[in-house]
Design an enzyme around this catalytic site. Structure first.
Site, PDB file in Angstrom:
ATOM      1  N   GLU A  82      81.939  37.771  22.274  1.00  0.00           N
ATOM      2  CA  GLU A  82      82.178  39.130  22.774  1.00  0.00           C
ATOM      3  C   GLU A  82      83.011  39.983  21.821  1.00  0.00           C
ATOM      4  OE1 GLU A  82      83.743  39.393  26.776  1.00  0.00           O
ATOM      5  OE2 GLU A  82      83.345  41.546  26.833  1.00  0.00           O
ATOM      6  N   LYS A 260      88.501  38.045  34.845  1.00  0.00           N
ATOM      7  CA  LYS A 260      87.506  37.860  33.769  1.00  0.00           C
ATOM      8  C   LYS A 260      88.130  38.321  32.445  1.00  0.00           C
ATOM      9  CE  LYS A 260      83.906  39.071  30.984  1.00  0.00           C
ATOM     10  NZ  LYS A 260      84.009  39.765  29.698  1.00  0.00           N
ATOM     11  N   ASP A 276      87.241  21.659  27.752  1.00  0.00           N
ATOM     12  CA  ASP A 276      86.201  21.850  28.764  1.00  0.00           C
ATOM     13  C   ASP A 276      86.386  23.206  29.449  1.00  0.00           C
ATOM     14  OD1 ASP A 276      84.737  21.793  31.158  1.00  0.00           O
ATOM     15  OD2 ASP A 276      84.971  19.636  31.400  1.00  0.00           O
ATOM     16  N   HIS A 374      86.377  49.237  23.132  1.00  0.00           N
ATOM     17  CA  HIS A 374      85.387  48.169  23.262  1.00  0.00           C
ATOM     18  C   HIS A 374      84.056  48.597  22.665  1.00  0.00           C
ATOM     19  CE1 HIS A 374      83.188  44.806  24.852  1.00  0.00           C
ATOM     20  NE2 HIS A 374      82.407  45.599  25.557  1.00  0.00           N
TER      21      HIS A 374
END
Ligand SMILES: CC(C)(COP(=O)([O-])OP(=O)([O-])OC[C@H]1O[C@@H](n2cnc3c(N)ncnc32)[C@H](O)[C@@H]1OP(=O)([O-])[O-])[C@@H](O)C(=O)NCCC(=O)NCCSC(=O)C[C@@](C)(O)CC(=O)[O-]
Ligand SMILES: NC(=O)C1=CN([C@@H]2O[C@H](COP(=O)(O)OP(=O)(O)OC[C@H]3O[C@@H](n4cnc5c(N)ncnc54)[C@H](OP(=O)(O)O)[C@@H]3O)[C@@H](O)[C@H]2O)C=CC1
Length: 420
Positions: A82, A260, A276, A374
């Site tokens: 991202e 998130k 993990d 962004h």
């Protein structure tokens, strides 16, 4: 590069960035090649990691800058797809650095393994019998992992719960195991399976599931930061960030996105170090919902001076031994770059990166909006998909951002224009 603070790092070429990273972290030329030359993960190694292997798959490997955690400088290895995540983390860490950076701690490295017992005639009596025989249970479990015990870990304690369910009451035993520098899944699952027959003997019931819980409430990583209002752009920005946080704290729809944003920072470090990601995600979200309402993993408030105080606390079951960390060559370089001495230290770093990531995102959201920062970085992605390179790519990015039209069709249209 003498510290993790480096202004304009992103303006260097990838080769020059790697040189700077090598100078700071002390990784050798051969180690640097593991991350700079494609194909570091051999087919042979890959074939030993998972099943049905047909190839390997690459992601960009970058570094988060400016991090000062417990007074120590860290360059953060981050692997993600991202755009703007590493820029944002570095941006927030730079603001935090002015006031001493992040202060992190942890609650230890104890994992829970659950043993589910059904058809127990006297659940309350069984519960007390299990507590009575705690020492024998600990002995059976620890015989399964002498290496862990030798290092100072192993099973230390237990809890017994009686749960009402759609199939009636069940007795659930929580084995509490200090897994030290291992994530610990294999270690605790082995113990849970080994002790099951004895638990059946004690309870008169039948054991079904024997597996760790990812809601690792005895393995929490914590971090806090105080950012001077001047570093954020003034008292008004502090207030705006607190208002943004209040929304996430009160509303699960917003909290999901807020968290998130935190995972935007956490997961890239988890991947880079071979840990993990599913274990960390499930632990984090279950922890965020522990009160019964899903909420923010961070808090943001104002101190007496009017500066912004942020905190984070979440389960952090990461390891330095076992799992992919010891197999994947790039994961070993990532761990070396961090110079961490324990899994708990790694967890503290990861929590701090999550806190930084959240700060950058909610500051942007509460002030100018997310799109400028962004989308200007995402625009590079879009221009590249349209086939642009070098100067033409830069020109297309500039035009898309200025005209606020960051779309593939527009990038393709501009491509045609510049190819004439
Ligand atoms: C993107 C920035 C940093 C620009 O911010 P800016 O104000 O234009 O940056 P700046 O030019 O003032 O630079 C400040 C520092 O940022 C870093 N930086 C600046 N530019 C770069 C770059 N190109 N490459 C690498 N690093 C960069 C770098 O460390 C730089 O320091 P310097 O080196 O100049 O001394 C800012 O707008 C920001 O932090 N935005 C947040 C972006 C973000 O959170 N992205 C995640 C994806 S969105 C999402 O998925 C999550 C979300 C938003 O939904 C979560 C939520 O809702 O809570
Ligand atoms: N729900 C979940 O999250 C589940 C996750 N997993 C997977 O399990 C893997 C992790 O398992 P994990 O048990 O951590 O890995 P390993 O079993 O590979 O490694 C742990 C072992 O390393 C040995 N060891 C040596 N030095 C140390 C030390 N300093 N600290 C701790 N242990 C040490 C220990 O004993 P010894 O040498 O005797 O083994 C320990 O049991 C991950 O890949 C994860 O994806 C699996 C099942 C479920």
């Amino acid at each position: 590069m003498k510290t993790s603070s480096y202004s304009g790092f992103y303006k260097l070429s990838p080769e020059d960035r790697l040189k700077e990273v090598r100078e700071f972290t002390g990784i050798s030329e051969e180690e640097a090649e593991v991350i700079s030359v494609p194909g570091a993960l051999s087919m042979d190694k890959a074939d030993h990691m998972i099943e049905n292997v047909i190839g390997t798959y690459q992601y960009p490997f970058g570094v988060g800058l400016n991090f000062l955690i417990n007074g120590k400088d860290y360059l953060i290895p981050m692997v993600t797809e991202e755009p703007s995540v590493l820029a944002a983390a570095s941006n927030a860490a730079k603001m935090a650095r002015d006031n001493g950076g992040f202060f992190a701690s942890n609650s230890g490295s104890v994992m829970i393994a659950q043993v589910q017992v059904l058809d127990v005639p006297d659940p309350n009596g069984a519960k007390i019998r299990i507590y009575e025989n705690k020492d024998k249970i600990i002995q059976i479990c620890n015989e399964k992992d002498p290496v862990l015990v030798e290092h100072g870990g192993g099973m230390q304690d237990l809890d017994v719960r009686i749960i009402d369910s759609i199939i009636g009451k069940m007795v659930v035993v929580h084995l509490k195991v200090n897994t030290l520098d291992a994530m610990g899944a294999n270690a605790v699952n082995t113990m849970a399976e080994a002790v099951a027959p004895y638990i059946e003997e004690l309870t008169g019931g039948t054991v079904y599931l024997r597996i760790l819980s990812n809601l690792a409430i005895h393995r929490l990583a914590r971090s806090r930061v105080t950012v001077k209002k001047e570093s954020l752009g003034g008292a008004e920005v502090v207030d705006k960030i607190i208002k943004a946080y209040a929304f996430a704290a009160a509303d699960p729809f917003r909290a999901a996105t807020h968290n998130k944003g935190i995972m935007n920072g956490i997961i890239p470090v988890v991947i880079a170090t071979g840990n993990d990601t599913r274990a960390i995600e499930s632990g984090a979200h279950a922890y965020a919902a522990r009160s019964g309402q899903y909420t923010s993993l961070t808090t943001w408030e104002k101190n007496a001076e009017g500066d912004l105080v942020g905190t984070i606390e979440l389960p952090m079951a990461v390891g330095l031994v076992g799992g992919a960390t010891k197999i994947h060559p790039a994961a070993q370089i990532a761990v070396k770059m961090l110079g961490v001495k324990s899994a708990s230290e790694l967890g503290e770093i990861i929590a701090s990166v999550g806190l930084a990531q959240n700060l950058a995102a909610i500051k942007a959201l509460a002030t100018e909006g997310i799109q400028r920062g962004h989308m200007s970085l995402h625009a590079r992605n879009i221009a590249s998909v349209a086939g642009a390179k070098g100067d033409v790519l830069e020109k297309i990015v500039d035009r898309m951002v200025k005209e606020k039209k960051v779309r593939l069709e527009y990038a393709q249209e501009l491509m045609k224009e510049y190819s004439k």
